[in-house]
Scaffold this motif. Structure first.
Motif, PDB file in Angstrom:
ATOM      1  N   LEU A 282       0.867  -1.157  -0.014  1.00 48.21           N
ATOM      2  CA  LEU A 282      -0.127   0.035   0.037  1.00 48.21           C
ATOM      3  C   LEU A 282       0.835   1.411   0.186  1.00 48.21           C
ATOM      4  CD1 LEU A 282      -2.579   1.708   0.348  1.00 48.21           C
ATOM      5  CD2 LEU A 282      -2.242   1.445   2.985  1.00 48.21           C
ATOM      6  N   LEU A 283       0.659   2.005  -0.959  1.00 49.02           N
ATOM      7  CA  LEU A 283       1.091   3.518  -0.896  1.00 49.02           C
ATOM      8  C   LEU A 283       0.232   4.642  -0.473  1.00 49.02           C
ATOM      9  CD1 LEU A 283       3.031   3.553  -4.473  1.00 49.02           C
ATOM     10  CD2 LEU A 283       3.828   2.462  -2.142  1.00 49.02           C
ATOM     11  N   VAL A 284       0.393   5.338   0.573  1.00 48.52           N
ATOM     12  CA  VAL A 284      -0.568   6.320   0.966  1.00 48.52           C
ATOM     13  C   VAL A 284       0.078   7.587   1.382  1.00 48.52           C
ATOM     14  CG1 VAL A 284      -0.229   5.497   3.380  1.00 48.52           C
ATOM     15  CG2 VAL A 284      -2.558   6.783   2.728  1.00 48.52           C
ATOM     16  N   ASP A 285      -0.456   8.690   0.720  1.00 51.01           N
ATOM     17  CA  ASP A 285       0.020   9.971   0.952  1.00 51.01           C
ATOM     18  C   ASP A 285      -0.950  10.839   1.208  1.00 51.01           C
ATOM     19  OD1 ASP A 285      -0.728  10.429  -1.621  1.00 51.01           O
ATOM     20  OD2 ASP A 285       1.225  10.330  -2.715  1.00 51.01           O
ATOM     21  N   ALA A 286      -0.558  12.394   0.995  1.00 48.78           N
ATOM     22  CA  ALA A 286      -1.432  13.547   1.551  1.00 48.78           C
ATOM     23  C   ALA A 286      -1.076  14.543   0.357  1.00 48.78           C
ATOM     24  CB  ALA A 286      -1.378  13.987   2.646  1.00 48.78           C
ATOM     25  N   GLU A 287      -2.210  15.160  -0.189  1.00 46.68           N
ATOM     26  CA  GLU A 287      -1.996  16.155  -1.167  1.00 46.68           C
ATOM     27  C   GLU A 287      -1.163  17.506  -0.966  1.00 46.68           C
ATOM     28  OE1 GLU A 287      -5.447  18.422  -2.651  1.00 46.68           O
ATOM     29  OE2 GLU A 287      -6.214  18.502  -0.428  1.00 46.68           O
ATOM     30  N   ASN A 306       5.786  -6.807  -9.418  1.00 43.90           N
ATOM     31  CA  ASN A 306       5.387  -8.192  -8.846  1.00 43.90           C
ATOM     32  C   ASN A 306       5.030  -7.846  -7.282  1.00 43.90           C
ATOM     33  OD1 ASN A 306       6.680  -9.740 -10.935  1.00 43.90           O
ATOM     34  ND2 ASN A 306       8.580  -8.329 -10.211  1.00 43.90           N
ATOM     35  N   SER A 307       4.072  -6.731  -7.169  1.00 42.90           N
ATOM     36  CA  SER A 307       3.549  -6.797  -5.905  1.00 42.90           C
ATOM     37  C   SER A 307       2.011  -6.972  -6.347  1.00 42.90           C
ATOM     38  CB  SER A 307       3.504  -5.213  -5.216  1.00 42.90           C
ATOM     39  OG  SER A 307       2.607  -5.184  -4.245  1.00 42.90           O
ATOM     40  N   PRO A 308       1.203  -8.207  -5.579  1.00 47.15           N
ATOM     41  CA  PRO A 308      -0.263  -8.452  -5.805  1.00 47.15           C
ATOM     42  C   PRO A 308      -0.835  -7.714  -5.038  1.00 47.15           C
ATOM     43  CG  PRO A 308       0.962 -10.222  -4.453  1.00 47.15           C
ATOM     44  CD  PRO A 308       2.166  -9.281  -4.765  1.00 47.15           C
ATOM     45  N   GLY A 309      -2.177  -7.140  -5.541  1.00 51.69           N
ATOM     46  CA  GLY A 309      -3.055  -6.611  -4.758  1.00 51.69           C
ATOM     47  C   GLY A 309      -2.458  -5.098  -4.276  1.00 51.69           C
ATOM     48  N   LYS A 310      -1.460  -4.665  -4.988  1.00 53.54           N
ATOM     49  CA  LYS A 310      -0.918  -3.261  -4.608  1.00 53.54           C
ATOM     50  C   LYS A 310      -2.272  -2.307  -4.903  1.00 53.54           C
ATOM     51  CE  LYS A 310       0.615  -2.161  -9.450  1.00 53.54           C
ATOM     52  NZ  LYS A 310       1.966  -1.868 -10.242  1.00 53.54           N
ATOM     53  N   ARG A 311      -2.066  -1.250  -4.078  1.00 54.67           N
ATOM     54  CA  ARG A 311      -2.992  -0.071  -4.165  1.00 54.67           C
ATOM     55  C   ARG A 311      -2.124   1.321  -3.603  1.00 54.67           C
ATOM     56  NH1 ARG A 311      -6.270  -3.021  -1.001  1.00 54.67           N
ATOM     57  NH2 ARG A 311      -5.583  -4.327  -2.443  1.00 54.67           N
TER      58      ARG A 311
END
Length: 344
Positions: A282-287, A306-311
């Motif tokens: 998971l990559l998460v950031d803020a604007e 190669n990351s399954p289910g990445k978002r």
């Protein structure tokens, strides 16, 4: 919430130190974990449900901090009587944090007893990844599990991702909050003019100015609830008694990260190979993040081939430090949803 979902050793011994006050439903342990380097010990904190008696990889989480500030004063700072660490633990997780050497309550290398210019930068990424590996092995042995979830913030994303590329069998899921990648804009981590020394110093005023960078003027007054900045700063700067005696009072932070940033991301070179990450990520950031602007996560995401289910999730109206801002629950919820998927 605005969400863009581009829907992408030496095992140390334990020295117990007094535990924190326990809540009615969570147990807290603190410990120092020895490394292979003589005299260097890593501060580790654990929180978990009081009734938790069995441990599983998908319910175990380890957090590491960024380039300047320690782990517990953000991840386990109670604001409105709730910390992110407790938010996760209260949902049935065995949650850990660590301070890398030179940060927070961990042992500071001897170079930090001298003037910064007396030595070259200390605590590079290689050293930091080694500390993470020591703590991971400690937790896996202590809980008798084969792997765990990793959560990194800022510089910690580079470290956790690097560790994952080298030790995929020990990682269940990878969470990169404010991921750092190839730079198109200047870093906000400044070490001052002249030759780069062993460490740098940061004042409260500099910390606050950096925090608000990128926030629209009309939004600044409401970004951080009253007293939250002071609560964080009081807790953070208190972890460095030597820095507190400086004029003005300051926090010392190792410069290995600055050296690495110049040699790698600042020079257009990746620090690690994203294609070697083979776990859900998971990559998460803020604007409004100007430390790790959203373009970094947006560039990194398609490289996780190669990351399954990445978002990838981008949160509205938040900065690099949304963890301690009015919209922090949006971060907590996004990460929790990703963790909970692994339990299904």
């Amino acid at each position: 919430m605005k969400a863009s979902v581009l829907i992408g050793l030496f095992l140390s011994t334990l020295l117990a130190v007094p535990a924190l006050a326990q809540s009615s439903s969570l147990v807290t342990d603190e410990m120092m974990v020895k490394t292979a380097d003589a005299g260097i010990e890593i501060y580790v904190r654990n929180k978990r449900p009081a009734n938790m008696t069995t441990f599983r990889p998908e319910q175990t989480v380890l957090y590491v901090h960024g380039a300047t500030y320690p782990a517990e004063t953000a991840f386990d700072l109670k604001l409105d009587d709730l910390s992110w660490m407790e938010y996760i633990a209260s949902r049935g997780y065995d949650v850990w944090l660590l301070d890398l050497r030179g940060y927070g309550r961990s042992v500071r290398p001897r170079e930090m007893d001298e003037k910064p210019e007396a030595n070259p930068p200390i605590v590079t990424g290689e050293v930091a990844v080694g500390d993470i590996g020591t703590v991971v092995d400690f937790i896996l042995q202590r809980r008798n599990i084969p792997r765990l979830n990793l959560l990194g913030w800022s510089w910690g994303t580079t470290l956790m991702a690097t560790y994952t590329t080298r030790n995929p069998a020990k990682v269940q899921r990878l969470i990169l909050y404010a991921p750092v990648w190839i730079r198109q804009t200047p870093s906000l981590v400044q070490a001052g003019p002249g030759k780069l020394g062993a460490y740098r110093t940061v004042t409260r005023e500099q910390a606050k100015e950096r925090w608000y960078t990128g926030v629209p003027e009309e939004k600044k007054a409401s970004l951080i609830p009253p007293s939250w900045f002071d609560a964080w700063a009081d807790a953070t700067f208190a972890t460095d008694p030597v820095g507190q005696k400086m004029n003005p009072p300051s926090l010392r932070a190792p410069n290995g990260v600055v050296q690495d940033g110049t040699e790698y991301f600042g020079a257009g070179k990746p620090y690690y190979d994203p294609s070697k990450i083979t776990v859900p990520t998971l990559l998460v950031d803020a604007e409004w993040d100007r430390d790790a602007p959203p373009y970094m996560a947006q560039t990194l995401f398609p490289l996780l081939v190669n990351s399954p289910g990445k978002r990838y999730v981008e949160l509205a109206e938040g900065t690099h430090t949304i963890i301690m801002e009015k919209n922090r629950l949006r971060l907590f919820q996004a990460v929790q949803a990703f963790l909970d998927e692994g339990k299904q």
